[in-house]
Design a protein around this motif. Structure first.
Motif, PDB file in Angstrom:
ATOM      1  N   VAL A 174      18.558  46.991   5.070  1.00  0.00           N
ATOM      2  CA  VAL A 174      17.508  47.044   4.057  1.00  0.00           C
ATOM      3  C   VAL A 174      18.073  47.143   2.648  1.00  0.00           C
ATOM      4  CG1 VAL A 174      17.205  49.569   4.096  1.00  0.00           C
ATOM      5  CG2 VAL A 174      15.259  48.078   3.557  1.00  0.00           C
ATOM      6  N   HIS A 212      18.188  43.986   0.514  1.00  0.00           N
ATOM      7  CA  HIS A 212      16.956  43.312   0.107  1.00  0.00           C
ATOM      8  C   HIS A 212      17.081  42.627  -1.256  1.00  0.00           C
ATOM      9  CE1 HIS A 212      12.747  42.321  -0.001  1.00  0.00           C
ATOM     10  NE2 HIS A 212      12.518  43.085  -1.051  1.00  0.00           N
ATOM     11  N   ALA A 232      13.682  51.798   3.021  1.00  0.00           N
ATOM     12  CA  ALA A 232      12.601  50.833   2.869  1.00  0.00           C
ATOM     13  C   ALA A 232      11.434  51.365   2.050  1.00  0.00           C
ATOM     14  CB  ALA A 232      12.106  50.384   4.237  1.00  0.00           C
ATOM     15  N   LYS A 237      11.390  49.274  -0.873  1.00  0.00           N
ATOM     16  CA  LYS A 237      11.440  47.822  -0.643  1.00  0.00           C
ATOM     17  C   LYS A 237      10.130  47.202  -1.125  1.00  0.00           C
ATOM     18  CE  LYS A 237      12.192  44.364   3.010  1.00  0.00           C
ATOM     19  NZ  LYS A 237      10.893  43.731   3.266  1.00  0.00           N
ATOM     20  N   ASP A 239      14.609  46.453   9.062  1.00  0.00           N
ATOM     21  CA  ASP A 239      15.669  45.995   8.170  1.00  0.00           C
ATOM     22  C   ASP A 239      15.066  45.249   6.979  1.00  0.00           C
ATOM     23  OD1 ASP A 239      14.985  43.440   9.062  1.00  0.00           O
ATOM     24  OD2 ASP A 239      16.752  43.221  10.343  1.00  0.00           O
ATOM     25  N   ALA A 240      15.917  44.516   6.278  1.00  0.00           N
ATOM     26  CA  ALA A 240      15.472  43.852   5.059  1.00  0.00           C
ATOM     27  C   ALA A 240      14.449  42.759   5.318  1.00  0.00           C
ATOM     28  CB  ALA A 240      16.674  43.274   4.318  1.00  0.00           C
ATOM     29  N   SER A 253       7.183  45.017   2.738  1.00  0.00           N
ATOM     30  CA  SER A 253       7.482  45.152   1.309  1.00  0.00           C
ATOM     31  C   SER A 253       6.258  45.649   0.564  1.00  0.00           C
ATOM     32  CB  SER A 253       7.919  43.802   0.734  1.00  0.00           C
ATOM     33  OG  SER A 253       9.167  43.415   1.249  1.00  0.00           O
TER      34      SER A 253
END
Length: 463
Positions: free
Chosen positions: A210, A213, A285, A288, A330-331, A336
């Motif tokens: 992450v 990103h 995150a 994110k 994860d990314a 988001s």
């Protein structure tokens, strides 16, 4: 109609800070005066008002206007809805919001727009407006929308919820040439993002951490899309507002375009001013979002651009709640977006009080960026200022009323968490008034029932 006198207040409005009073007459501001509580006029008003509130020298400002929120209603209401998120807004001193169209179904027709207005009228605690979204094939809907009730057109140059990525060059040029209102642009180039994602998937063996990103959605994607939007505005004369600007290069592009007379304005968000990519190690995150939070140098450049004469015009939140489980991964797999509307005003007041890049700024600058300029740019009638005859959207703030760290437990948004957990934001929202009605007082539950649909001008000039 009842009258309320707010006196002994430190009023921040129109570039000044002064001790004074505001008389609320029904739903509107009846009088604004300068002077202490023992002045003759203030004493007379205290005797005649139905209610008198001693503000105790605390800060009184216009209600914040957040022109970029995702309240998830309809279709994504497990994350939040118009009722829950608007209550979070007024608890944060935000009295008016403009909601984005990437819901389910997407707000890309006049009928869908009308449905959202009716829903908000039933449940919203904050005054409300909406964007209509552009697609590759809805030009007729954009042309027939009522822009006295619609904030403008939202254009995604990067992927979004629903079929709202506009990637046809002919459609883009036609949209900019014929747009009857301001175009608010999510400026990320989709092809650049796709190439970066494929490269990182191979590099990272199929799962991208992450903290990468900012590399999945690289700065080049933002710069390319912002340059494209500005070029289209230059060519067609369209009014363009770049949303959630996140890089130093974009600041330069916007500054140069403004100097040329291109009709471009820019927004940034508190998350790009508070965090940089190093914070992923701590917050993961929770921070994110799209566009991604970038480098420390970008954060510093954005802060400097808030100074008077800088090219940032407005602060909005891009409030976008997700449930905690949706932020895991994860990314690529963690959702988001983050909830910000409840804490944006407090965060900005702390930044102007403590960040060296904002030395010389104060609450007056926060009011300019979060109240006055949003009203000016979107032509929002009768709001954004403490002026006689304007709607009584007011916020009373104790600059040093909170001495404990922010925690998830105080979050009103349905998602129940905040990326600011653990940060100390000394300012406390003591009271929020919407159209002359107190809808929030510290320690109480926010109330709905006073909100109205926002009215917009067609030129974006000062109302």
């Amino acid at each position: 109609m009842a009258t309320t006198l707010l006196y002994n207040a430190e009023i921040a409005n129109e570039g000044r800070r002064f001790r004074g009073y505001v008389l609320v007459d029904g739903q509107k501001i009846g009088r604004v005066g300068e002077g202490t509580a023992d002045g003759a006029e203030c004493m007379r008003l205290k005797q005649t008002a139905d209610r008198a509130v001693d503000c105790g020298g605390r800060l009184l400002i216009p209600g914040v206007i957040d022109t970029h929120v995702h309240f998830r209603d309809p279709g994504l209401t497990e994350k939040g809805d118009m009722a829950t998120e608007s209550r979070a807004a007024v608890a944060g001193g935000v009295t008016s919001v403009v909601d984005m169209p990437n819901t389910k179904p997407a707000t890309v027709t006049c009928a869908a727009l009308g449905d959202k207005i009716r829903r908000a009228a039933e449940v919203s605690a904050a005054n409300f407006g909406f964007f209509i979204g552009a697609t590759n094939d809805n030009a007729d809907e954009l042309l027939k929308a009522d822009y006295s009730r619609t904030a403008g057109i939202k254009l995604f140059l990067g992927s979004s919820t629903g079929n709202m990525l506009v990637d046809d060059n002919n459609t883009l040029e036609e949209l900019f040439a014929s747009a009857p209102a301001l175009i608010a642009v999510h400026a990320e180039d989709e092809a650049t993002i796709r190439a970066a994602r494929e490269r990182l998937l191979e590099e990272c063996g199929g799962s991208i951490p992450v903290e990468r990103h900012p590399d999945v959605r690289p700065r080049e994607a933002c710069v390319k899309a912002t340059r494209k939007a500005i070029e289209l505005a230059r060519k067609t004369g369209a009014r363009v507002h770049i949303c959630h600007l996140s890089t130093a290069e974009e600041l330069q592009l916007v500054s140069e375009a403004k100097a040329e007379g291109v009709k471009v304005t820019a927004e940034t968000c508190p998350q790009y001013l508070l965090f940089d990519r190093n914070d992923f190690q701590r917050a993961g995150a929770r921070i994110k979002c799209n566009p991604a939070i970038k480098e420390p140098s970008d954060r510093i450049a954005l802060l400097r651009a808030l100074q008077p004469g800088g090219c940032i015009d407005t602060i909005a939140t891009d409030h976008a709640p997700h449930l905690p489980a949706q932020k895991e991964g994860d990314a690529l797999t963690a959702a988001s977006g983050m909830p910000m509307v409840q804490f944006s005003l407090r965060a900005m007041l702390e930044l102007v009080a403590s960040d060296p890049q904002l030395e010389g700024c104060g609450p007056e600058r926060v009011v300019e960026l979060m109240c006055h300029r949003p009203a000016d740019l979107f032509g929002i009638k009768g709001r954004g200022y403490i002026r006689e005859g304007y709607w009584a959207d007011l916020v009373l703030v104790d600059p040093l009323g909170c001495r404990t760290a922010v925690s998830d437990s105080e979050v009103i948004s349905r998602c129940g968490w905040t990326p600011l957990a653990g940060m100390t934001l000394p300012a406390r929202i003591e009271m929020t008034m919407v159209n002359g009605t107190v809808v929030y007082e510290a320690g109480s539950d926010p109330q709905s029932g006073a909100a109205m649909a926002l009215e917009f001008g067609t030129t974006g000039e000062k109302p």
